[in-house]
Design a protein around this motif. Structure first.
Motif, mmCIF file in Angstrom:
data_model
loop_
_atom_site.group_PDB
_atom_site.id
_atom_site.type_symbol
_atom_site.label_atom_id
_atom_site.label_comp_id
_atom_site.label_asym_id
_atom_site.label_seq_id
_atom_site.Cartn_x
_atom_site.Cartn_y
_atom_site.Cartn_z
ATOM 1 N N ALA A 1 61.869 33.527 89.210
ATOM 2 C CA ALA A 1 60.693 32.702 89.510
ATOM 3 C C ALA A 1 60.713 32.125 90.917
ATOM 4 C CB ALA A 1 60.590 31.565 88.497
ATOM 5 N N PHE B 1 57.659 32.798 93.357
ATOM 6 C CA PHE B 1 56.436 32.141 92.879
ATOM 7 C C PHE B 1 56.513 30.628 93.093
ATOM 8 C CE2 PHE B 1 53.861 30.010 89.726
ATOM 9 C CZ PHE B 1 52.645 30.655 89.874
ATOM 10 N N ARG C 1 56.748 31.674 81.904
ATOM 11 C CA ARG C 1 56.779 33.126 82.118
ATOM 12 C C ARG C 1 55.573 33.739 81.431
ATOM 13 N NH1 ARG C 1 60.443 36.734 84.700
ATOM 14 N NH2 ARG C 1 59.561 38.755 84.289
ATOM 15 N N GLU D 1 54.867 39.647 83.871
ATOM 16 C CA GLU D 1 55.873 39.846 84.915
ATOM 17 C C GLU D 1 55.919 38.680 85.903
ATOM 18 O OE1 GLU D 1 58.084 42.433 85.058
ATOM 19 O OE2 GLU D 1 57.245 42.834 83.080
ATOM 20 N N GLY D 2 55.029 37.690 85.739
ATOM 21 C CA GLY D 2 54.979 36.575 86.688
ATOM 22 C C GLY D 2 55.169 35.235 86.005
ATOM 23 N N TYR D 3 54.786 34.183 86.720
ATOM 24 C CA TYR D 3 54.914 32.814 86.232
ATOM 25 C C TYR D 3 53.618 32.067 86.454
ATOM 26 C CZ TYR D 3 59.867 33.415 85.540
ATOM 27 O OH TYR D 3 61.075 33.855 85.077
ATOM 28 N N ARG D 4 53.377 31.075 85.617
ATOM 29 C CA ARG D 4 52.185 30.231 85.718
ATOM 30 C C ARG D 4 52.647 28.785 85.822
ATOM 31 N NH1 ARG D 4 49.239 29.980 80.354
ATOM 32 N NH2 ARG D 4 50.565 28.188 80.011
#
Length: 140
Positions: A26, A29, A89, A92-95
């Motif tokens: 992470a 990001f 998570r 494939e990404g993060y918020r």
């Protein structure tokens, strides 16, 4: 005798807590988030675990920054805070899931639980500092 030593080493070992890191899945990001929001990409302290309950490695990141001066009695540097931010998570990404200001220094003993993360810091306004526990709640 060797069996006894292995047995004792297994049950006497101290549990290891997650270590603060500046990397991991992470990191990119999170650093982009700080750069966009605060205008700084300083070193970030990141811990990984699952607070969302989906089995994926979510993250909590701690970032030190100086709040703008408020009031005539605040000296420069008095407004330094630690922001704890949750990153869920997603694929494939993060918020970004929200954040809270916490006090102290040296975040440690991070525990990920259902919709919350607990962390311990040392509050330094006294010498020696006092350990304090903080809970950061995630949105539903």
């Amino acid at each position: 005798m060797r069996l006894l030593i292995v047995f004792l080493a297994t049950f006497v070992a101290v549990p290891a807590f997650a270590a603060c890191e500046d990397g991991g899945p992470a990191a990119g990001f999170i650093k982009d988030h700080w750069l966009t929001r605060i205008g700084s990409g300083q070193k970030t302290c990141i811990f990984y675990g699952d607070y969302s309950g989906d089995g994926a490695a979510d993250a909590v990141a701690f970032f030190y920054y100086e709040k703008p001066q408020h009031g005539r009695y605040q000296k420069p540097g008095d407004g330094v805070v630690v922001e704890a931010a949750l990153f869920r998570r997603v694929g494939e990404g993060y918020r970004f899931d929200g954040s809270a200001d916490v006090g102290g220094d040296n975040p440690r003993n991070v525990i990920f639980d259902k919709r919350k993360v607990t962390v311990e810091t040392t509050v330094a306004w006294q010498d020696p500092g006092i350990d304090r526990s903080w809970t950061i709640r995630a949105p539903n």
